[in-house]
Write an enzyme that holds these catalytic residues in place. Structure first.
Site, mmCIF file in Angstrom:
data_model
loop_
_atom_site.group_PDB
_atom_site.id
_atom_site.type_symbol
_atom_site.label_atom_id
_atom_site.label_comp_id
_atom_site.label_asym_id
_atom_site.label_seq_id
_atom_site.Cartn_x
_atom_site.Cartn_y
_atom_site.Cartn_z
ATOM 1 N N PRO A 117 0.819 -1.218 0.000
ATOM 2 C CA PRO A 117 0.000 0.000 0.000
ATOM 3 C C PRO A 117 0.847 1.259 0.000
ATOM 4 C CG PRO A 117 0.207 -0.798 2.234
ATOM 5 C CD PRO A 117 0.973 -1.770 1.357
ATOM 6 N N THR A 119 0.186 3.752 2.136
ATOM 7 C CA THR A 119 0.202 4.296 3.502
ATOM 8 C C THR A 119 1.420 3.841 4.290
ATOM 9 O OG1 THR A 119 -1.314 2.487 4.032
ATOM 10 C CG2 THR A 119 -2.266 4.688 3.760
ATOM 11 N N ASN A 120 1.834 2.591 4.107
ATOM 12 C CA ASN A 120 3.010 2.042 4.805
ATOM 13 C C ASN A 120 3.898 1.329 3.792
ATOM 14 O OD1 ASN A 120 1.743 2.590 7.508
ATOM 15 N ND2 ASN A 120 0.332 1.000 6.811
ATOM 16 N N GLY A 200 -6.160 -1.199 -0.208
ATOM 17 C CA GLY A 200 -7.557 -0.820 -0.181
ATOM 18 C C GLY A 200 -8.489 -2.011 -0.302
ATOM 19 N N CYS A 251 -3.865 1.006 10.171
ATOM 20 C CA CYS A 251 -5.286 0.653 10.187
ATOM 21 C C CYS A 251 -5.787 0.203 11.551
ATOM 22 C CB CYS A 251 -5.580 -0.417 9.137
ATOM 23 S SG CYS A 251 -4.564 -1.898 9.291
ATOM 24 N N LEU A 420 -2.502 -7.572 9.170
ATOM 25 C CA LEU A 420 -3.293 -8.030 10.307
ATOM 26 C C LEU A 420 -4.562 -8.731 9.807
ATOM 27 C CD1 LEU A 420 -3.032 -4.778 12.484
ATOM 28 C CD2 LEU A 420 -1.383 -6.659 12.296
#
Length: 491
Positions: A117, A119-120, A200, A251, A420
Site C-alpha cells: 500500500p 500508507t506504509n 484498499g 489501520c 493483520l
C-alpha cells in the site's frame, strides 16, 4: 520512435519476474536453516540502516504521514520483526513427536505475490520480504503506483543485501511498471502460490477473487472504549499518541472514542488538555463532507494528512498545537462519515449511559465497518474486560495500550506484523498477525498406532483380511466393519 503499450509491458514484466522467482525459490527450498537465517538478518540490517532514507522517500513521494514516524515503522519492520522471527525453525523437520508418532515438516508455499500500500510502503515491503524468505519463499511485489519509487528503492536495497548473504537472484523482486492489468496477471498466475494483500478494500477483494489462495486485510475501524475505572489521563495520552502516529495511517489506530456518561466531562476535559480540538456542530458538518467520497470510499485528500492540512481543506480555524480533531456523534452507518475508518487524525466521540450500552455501541460500529479487525479498551475492571472479550467481533482486543502500535505488536506481545488478519467475519482467511508460519504448509508424517480391530471392537485379532478362509468370510467382515464405522459416525 517505438511506442509500447504500458499494460503489455507490465504483463510481460510480471511473467518474467515470476519465472525468475520460481527458479530462485527452488534454490531457497534446498537451503539449510542457517543459510536462510543469514539472508533474513541481512535484510533486517539493510532495512534498519536505511530506515531514515526510506522514510523520507515515502513521505516525500506519497505526502502521507510524518517521516519521523516512518523511521519508527521501518525500524519496527526490520529489527522488531526480525527479533520475533529469528529463532523460529522454519526449515526441515519442525517437530518430532515420538509419543504420538507424528513428524511435522515445513513446506514452503512457493512464490508469494506481495501487494504493497501507499500508507506504509517501505515498512511493509521490508516486513513481507523477511517473512517470505524466512519461510523459504520467493516474493514478487506489486507496488502502489503512488509509492512506486520508494518501494522500488526499498526492494533494491534489501534484495542486494540478501544476494550478498547468499540469496538467489530474483527471490525478492518488484514490478517497475505497475498497472491494474499487470497486477491482475500477477495474482492469477499459475506459479503464484499465495497472495499477501495489504491495501484498499477493492484490491483485497480482487486478491480473494483471483482464484489464488490469499491472505488479505479488511478495513480497520477500531473504537476505543474508556471505562470508568480507567486511568483517564493515561488512556487519553495513549489514544492521542496512537491516532497522531504517522498521522493515523496504521489501520489498527483508533477511529472512535466511546465513554460512559459518568466520566464524559472528565474525558472531554483531558482530551482538550492534551491537544484535541472538539468541533462545533457547524464545523463537524463542514469537515464530514471531506471524509468520504461520493462512492462511499475514504477521501485520499485526508489520508495521512496533518490536522492543519485537513483544517485548511475544510476551511476550519483551529488553535495552534491541535493534535486531533474530534466530533461528537450518536449515529452509525455507511453514510455517517465519522463512524467510518478515517486514516487521519480525526476521531468520533460517543457517549453511552453505562458499559453495557458502550459495549453494544462498539459492536454496532464494528459491524458497520471494521468487523474482525481491532478494538481497544481502557479499563482496570477485569470482569468488564472479559465480557468485552467474549462478545466483540474482532481478532485483536487491546487493553490499556495505543491501538496503532498495540495492534501491530509493537507495544504488545502479539506477533509483530504489518498485515493483520481479520478472520472470517472480516472476510479474511486468518485472524493472525501474519508471520512466517502463515506462509508455510505443514507436511505431517503419521505412523499407525492402532489396528482396525481396535476401532471396530472385534476381539479376534487379525494381521490381515487374508487370514479368513473363504470369500464369504471376507465379505462378511467387510460388511461388519462398514456397519460398525457408520454406527460410530452416527453416534
Amino acid at each position: 520512435m517505438e511506442l509500447l503499450d504500458k499494460d503489455l509491458v507490465s504483463v510481460q514484466e510480471v511473467r518474467n519476474l515470476i519465472k525468475k522467482a520460481k527458479e530462485a525459490q527452488r534454490v531457497l527450498a534446498q537451503m539449510s536453516q542457517s543459510q536462510i537465517d543469514k539472508i533474513v538478518k541481512a535484510i533486517a540490517d539493510a532495512g534498519f540502516e536505511n530506515a531514515e532514507k526510506l522514510a523520507r522517500m515515502a513521505n516525500e513521494e506519497t505526502g502521507f504521514g510524518k517521516w519521523q514516524d516512518k523511521i519508527v515503522k521501518n525500524t519496527f519492520a526490520s529489527k522488531i520483526v526480525y527479533n520475533a522471527i529469528k529463532d523460529m525453525k522454519t526449515v526441515g523437520i519442525l517437530e518430532d513427536d515420538e509419543v504420538n508418532k507424528i513428524i511435522e515438516v515445513a513446506v514452503p508455499v512457493g512464490v508469494v505475490a506481495g501487494l504493497i500500500p501507499s500508507t506504509n510502503p517501505t515498512s511493509t515491503a521490508i516486513y513481507k520480504a523477511m517473512i517470505s524468505i524466512k519461510s523459504a519463499n520467493a516474493i514478487v511485489f506489486s507496488p502502489h503506483p503512488n509509492a512506486k519509487n520508494c518501494i522500488l528503492e526499498t526492494v533494491k536495497i534489501i534484495s542486494e543485501a540478501a544476494k550478498a548473504a547468499g540469496c538467489p537472484d530474483g527471490a525478492i523482486a518488484c514490478m517497475t511498471v505497475p498497472t491494474m492489468e499487470g497486477t491482475d496477471v500477477l495474482m492469477k498466475h499459475n506459479d503464484i502460490a499465495l497472495i499477501l494483500a495489504t491495501g484498499g478494500s477493492a484490491m483485497v477483494k480482487a486478491a480473494y477473487s483471483s482464484g489464488t489462495p490469499a491472505i488479505g486485510v479488511g478495513p480497520g475501524n477500531g473504537p476505543a472504549f474508556i471505562e470508568r475505572s480507567a486511568n483517564i489521563p493515561l488512556a487519553v495520552k495513549r489514544i492521542l499518541d496512537s491516532k497522531t502516529f504517522d498521522n493515523g495511517t496504521i489501520c489498527a489506530s483508533e477511529q472512535s472514542v466511546v465513554v460512559e456518561e459518568c466520566i464524559k466531562e472528565e474525558v472531554i476535559k483531558e482530551l482538550k488538555k492534551q491537544g484535541a480540538y472538539f468541533l462545533t456542530d457547524e464545523e463537524a458538518k463542514k469537515l464530514e463532507k471531506f471524509i468520504m467520497r461520493a462512492n462511499g470510499t475514504m477521501n485520499p485528500q485526508i489520508v495521512g494528512k496533518s490536522v492543519e492540512a485537513i483544517a485548511n481543506l475544510a476551511s476550519l480555524s483551529i488553535p495552534e498545537g491541535t493534535r486531533a480533531l474530534v466530533a461528537a456523534e450518536t449515529r452509525v452507518g455507511n453514510t455517517v462519515p465519522y463512524s467510518r475508518e478515517k486514516l487521519a487524525p480525526i476521531l468520533a466521540f460517543y457517549t453511552e449511559k453505562d458499559w453495557e450500552s458502550a459495549c453494544e455501541k462498539c459492536i454496532e460500529i464494528l459491524n458497520n465497518e471494521g468487523a474482525g479487525h481491532t478494538l481497544i479498551i481502557h479499563s482496570e475492571n477485569e470482569k468488564i474486560i472479559r465480557e468485552f472479550a467474549l462478545r466483540k467481533p474482532v481478532s485483536r482486543m487491546l487493553i490499556n495500550t495505543p491501538g496503532a502500535l498495540g495492534g501491530i505488536g509493537a507495544t504488545t506481545n502479539l506477533m509483530p506484523a504489518l498485515t493483520l488478519g481479520c478472520g472470517a467475519i472480516g472476510g479474511s482467511s486468518t485472524s493472525d498477525n501474519i508471520g512466517p508460519f502463515n506462509l508455510l504448509n505443514i507436511r505431517r508424517v503419521a505412523y499407525g498406532v492402532r489396528e482396525v480391530e481396535e476401532l471396530t471392537g472385534n476381539e479376534k485379532p487379525v494381521s490381515s483380511i487374508e487370514t479368513f478362509g473363504s470369500k464369504t468370510d471376507k465379505e462378511e467382515l467387510i460388511d461388519e466393519l462398514v456397519k460398525r464405522i457408520l454406527q460410530q459416525l452416527k453416534n
